[in-house]
Write an enzyme that holds these catalytic residues in place. Structure first.
Site, short mmCIF file in Angstrom:
data_model
loop_
_atom_site.label_atom_id
_atom_site.label_comp_id
_atom_site.label_asym_id
_atom_site.label_seq_id
_atom_site.Cartn_x
_atom_site.Cartn_y
_atom_site.Cartn_z
CG HIS A 362 60.71 -39.14 92.12
ND1 HIS A 362 60.17 -38.83 93.35
CD2 HIS A 362 61.21 -37.97 91.64
CE1 HIS A 362 60.35 -37.55 93.59
NE2 HIS A 362 60.96 -37.01 92.58
NE ARG A 469 71.34 -34.65 80.45
CZ ARG A 469 71.89 -35.77 80.00
NH1 ARG A 469 72.43 -36.63 80.86
NH2 ARG A 469 71.93 -36.03 78.71
NE ARG A 505 72.29 -28.65 81.23
CZ ARG A 505 71.55 -29.54 80.56
NH1 ARG A 505 71.57 -29.53 79.23
NH2 ARG A 505 70.82 -30.43 81.19
CD GLU A 603 70.61 -25.46 75.18
OE1 GLU A 603 70.18 -26.63 75.20
OE2 GLU A 603 70.98 -24.87 76.20
CG ASN A 626 69.09 -34.21 72.39
OD1 ASN A 626 69.71 -34.68 71.45
ND2 ASN A 626 69.07 -34.78 73.58
CG ASP A 627 66.53 -28.21 73.97
OD1 ASP A 627 65.43 -28.74 73.77
OD2 ASP A 627 66.95 -27.91 75.10
NE ARG A 637 64.17 -35.59 71.79
CZ ARG A 637 65.31 -36.18 72.04
NH1 ARG A 637 65.80 -37.05 71.20
NH2 ARG A 637 65.98 -35.91 73.14
CB CYS A 674 76.86 -32.45 75.10
SG CYS A 674 75.93 -30.91 75.19
#
Length: 757
Positions: A362, A469, A505, A603, A626-627, A637, A674
């Site tokens: 958080h 997201r 998404r 991805e 990224n993925d 990573r 993205c």
């Protein structure tokens, strides 16, 4: 021998410090092998020598004083060859170098093995014996095995920067502590250690005398803590959006009398006093959370621990210590909760470092919302030594630097100044198009997830949202948000960017993102139940979310829906069917909204090779680099052992991207990117040369990318792309692209990346 190995490893891992660990290792190995000498030499990078740091059998006074050059003697040869050297008589070897200070002149047999970690030689372990004889294969195998275990200990100390400090080395050398990036950016300031005054671990058991009185004391403490959380939430409302403030609602729900307090009261009724009952309940919850495999659920342990301390502080009626926060402070702590962060004056905080936690904590979510450079999970950071000490937070790489040399500090000061100056200079580009010198135009959008992203994105001239997201509003709650709650959140995003499109998404949980109220147990979460797989298995969740999106778009008509983790055409078609059904339901309710465009994320490798089939069925493709990079290269990573292998310029990644664009172009389907590649100027230019239609990135990178695009001709970038597509080495490609763009005058936009990589 296996039992002996386990016993040695356990003892070494439990050693108080590095010198003790090395001494113990040398003694136990000598005894286990029945030999006369065991010595450990460590590589000193500053001096470029192997230093004798522990020995059982050689003269004690030589330890810490005797050293050999990296190519000197048999020790140097073991390091150069990176393999064992086993000699029955070391004296006859041409590379033998006699060290009189060690008293080794009586030992003939020699076996040396390298201590290696991630391809680097950290040191050499040597055993010696008076007899002229060759150590047998089992002895050599044992020493190789034990050296592999030692490598973890040495690498741990190297990473924390304490190795040669503890071994009597120079205290003036910079110390580097590796963690994970929590929020990008760099900061220099003085450490302020945040720690709770109330220590639950020290609370003893005590029999209760008056149950009603103890419950009353607990209720009074809970009232004060609830008010404390509300006050902090009020302060947070001035700098955080609605979603981030929901974190405080989670705290208040945990403090509801039917939640944690109910268990504490039950323990009081069983005869325990309030403090002891609180400790028992909190410890049980913390243990349960910390044992969970899911990283997000493990983070909830910090929340429970923080609440327990706050209630205990009220029960003990202790006043909090008065903390003086310097103008440039770096907040330090094992765990720093979101409420703890909000207690600190925002204008004084330059950075945050925790020794526990992850990007999903958080606190990290709030830190990103506030734009504070953050490093999490810096396990080796000696917190008590860092209090009031000048330190550097490198949120780009996820590391902390202490005792920085003047040169290193200046380097980071330049990075910070350049970032501020560059950002200020780029502001004038806000309303200018992302267009090359010879007229090629591309749309630049932003990735969002928090309400606080909106203003930052609009200030930088974003042309819409390429990735919203939606899982973040789910993550900051302790239950699924209702359809109306989701509609309100989505409406705010859509209205803020209208008339530009907002690509939402659908819920993407699993992998490294999970919900505390919807646990997912996967042995390999990145290859498990995640993304579209979850929502297709739970259409009741999917339908509520899609209905909320469509309703939120009424009158704006700028919604685009994107499906994550698509691996087959069947998944895309099934999801499209549900979306169409949700649209018809909303229409039947009387809302006049058009059917939104639907796209899929590319991805995983499977979708790369189905790009054309997918492009025939959807309205757009969006590549999540990224993925995709992680799956193509089989590299996590966030795993320090293989993170260096993660390279977006790897030929496989570039050719996969090129394939997707070419296949989509055949079907006249637009393609966006993205992932993080879109926000890196040099990679963004290559993507533009490939023919990508939209680049979506973090708002902080948008103006840099726009500036790079406006300084080049598309013909130049296309030639550069063709050149690198013919190369077969990712490192060479990255260096070559950087060099060519530097020559083209883009050095200022790329410099920070070079310094920090």
């Amino acid at each position: 021998m296996l039992d002996t190995l386990r016993r040695i490893v356990q003892e070494v891992n439990n050693a108080a410090d590095i010198p003790s660990a090395l001494d113990l290792m040398a003694k136990r190995v000598r005894d286990a092998m029945g030999t006369e000498v065991c010595s450990i030499y460590l590589r000193d990078e500053a001096e470029q020598r192997y230093v004798l740091m522990a020995s059982e059998g050689l003269k004690r006074e030589a330890v810490g004083k005797v050293s050999l050059g990296l190519s000197e003697g048999l020790v140097g040869q073991v390091g150069l060859r990176e393999e064992p050297i086993n000699l029955e008589d070391a004296f006859t070897h041409p590379k033998f170098h006699y060290l009189a200070e060690t008293g080794e002149d009586v030992f003939h047999a020699f076996l040396g093995v390298p201590v290696m970690h991630q391809g680097k030689v950290l040191g050499i372990m040597v055993v010696q014996q008076r007899d002229v004889r060759r150590f047998d294969q089992s002895e050599e195998a044992f020493l190789v095995t034990i050296s592999a275990q030692l490598s973890a200990v040495i690498a741990h100390a190297h990473a924390s920067g304490v190795l040669f400090d503890q071994l009597g080395g120079s205290a003036d050398l910079p110390s580097f502590y590796e963690g994970l990036p929590g929020c990008p950016g760099a900061a220099i300031g003085y450490g302020v250690l945040l720690f709770p005054e109330a220590d639950l671990a020290s609370v003893p058991d005590r029999a209760v005398e008056d149950v009603s009185e103890e419950i009353s004391r607990l209720d009074d403490a809970l009232v004060r803590v609830r008010q404390e959380i509300r006050d902090l939430a009020e302060r947070a409302s001035r700098s955080l959006g609605t979603e981030e403030q929901a974190l405080f609602d989670v705290y208040l729900r945990m403090l509801d009398r039917h939640a944690l307090p109910a268990e504490v009261i039950a323990a009081i009724r069983e005869g325990q006093w309030a403090q002891g009952a609180l400790r028992t309940v909190v410890d049980a919850h913390v243990r349960n959370f910390e044992m969970m495999d899911d990283p997000y659920l493990r983070e909830r342990a910090a929340d429970v621990r923080d609440l327990g301390r706050r209630v205990l502080a009220q029960l003990q009626s202790q006043t909090r210590r008065h903390v003086i926060f310097p103008d440039e402070c770096i907040l330090l702590g094992e765990d720093i909760s979101a409420p703890m962060l909000m207690e600190v004056p925002r204008e004084r905080v330059r950075g945050i470092v925790t020794t526990r936690g992850s990007r999903n904590s958080h606190m990290a979510i709030v830190a990103r919302a506030m734009g504070i450079p953050t490093v999490v999970g810096a396990q080796n950071l000696p917190l008590k030594q860092m209090d009031d000490k000048e330190i550097i937070v490198d949120g780009f790489r996820g590391r902390v630097v202490a005792n920085a040399s003047p040169e290193l500090k200046q380097q980071f000061q330049e990075i910070i100044a350049e970032e501020e100056s560059l950002q200020a200079g780029l502001e004038k580009l806000r309303d200018e198009p992302a267009q090359t010198l010879d007229g090629t135009r591309i749309k630049l959008q932003v990735n969002t997830g928090l309400m606080t992203d909106i203003n930052r994105s609009l200030e930088r001239g974003a042309e819409g949202v390429g990735l919203y997201r939606t899982e973040i509003p789910f993550m900051v709650r302790d239950r699924f948000p209702s359809e109306e709650e989701q509609r309100v959140i989505y409406r705010e995003q859509l209205a803020a960017f209208a008339p530009h499109s907002v690509t939402m998404r659908t819920l993407d949980i699993g992998g490294d993102k999970s919900l505390s109220y919807f646990p997912i147990e996967d042995e390999n979460p990145f290859l498990g139940w995640r993304g579209i797989r979850v929502t297709l298995d739970h259409p009741e969740i999917f339908m509520v979310q899609v209905r909320a999106m469509i309703k939120a778009s009424e009158g704006l008509n700028n919604l685009r829906i994107m499906l994550p983790m698509i691996t087959s055409v069947i998944e895309a078609e099934e999801a499209q069917h549900l979306i169409h059904r949700a649209w018809l339901e909303v229409r039947d309710e009387g809302l006049d909204v058009p059917m939104p465009p639907v796209g899929v994320m590319i991805e995983v490798p499977a979708s790369v090779y189905q790009a054309r089939a997918l492009a025939q069925r959807v309205d757009f493709l969006s590549v999540g680099t990224n993925d995709l990079t992680q799956y193509l290269l089989a590299v996590d990573r966030n795993n320090r052992q293989v993170a260096s292998l993660y390279n977006s310029y790897h030929p496989a990644v570039l050719h996969a991207l090129m394939h997707v664009v070419e296949q989509a172009r055949e079907e006249h389907t637009p393609v966006s990117v993205c992932g993080e590649m879109a926000g890196e100027p040099s990679a963004a230019l290559l993507l533009m040369a490939m023919g990508v239609d939209v680049l979506s990135m973090n708002a902080s990178n948008l103006l840099k990318v726009k500036a790079a695009i406006r300084q080049v001709n598309i013909s130049f970038v296309r030639r550069l792309l063709n050149e690198v597509l013919a190369m077969d080495n990712g490192e060479v490609i990255a260096s070559y692209v950087g060099l060519q763009l530097d020559k083209a005058g883009l050095g200022d936009l790329l410099r920070n990346r070079k310094v920090l990589s």
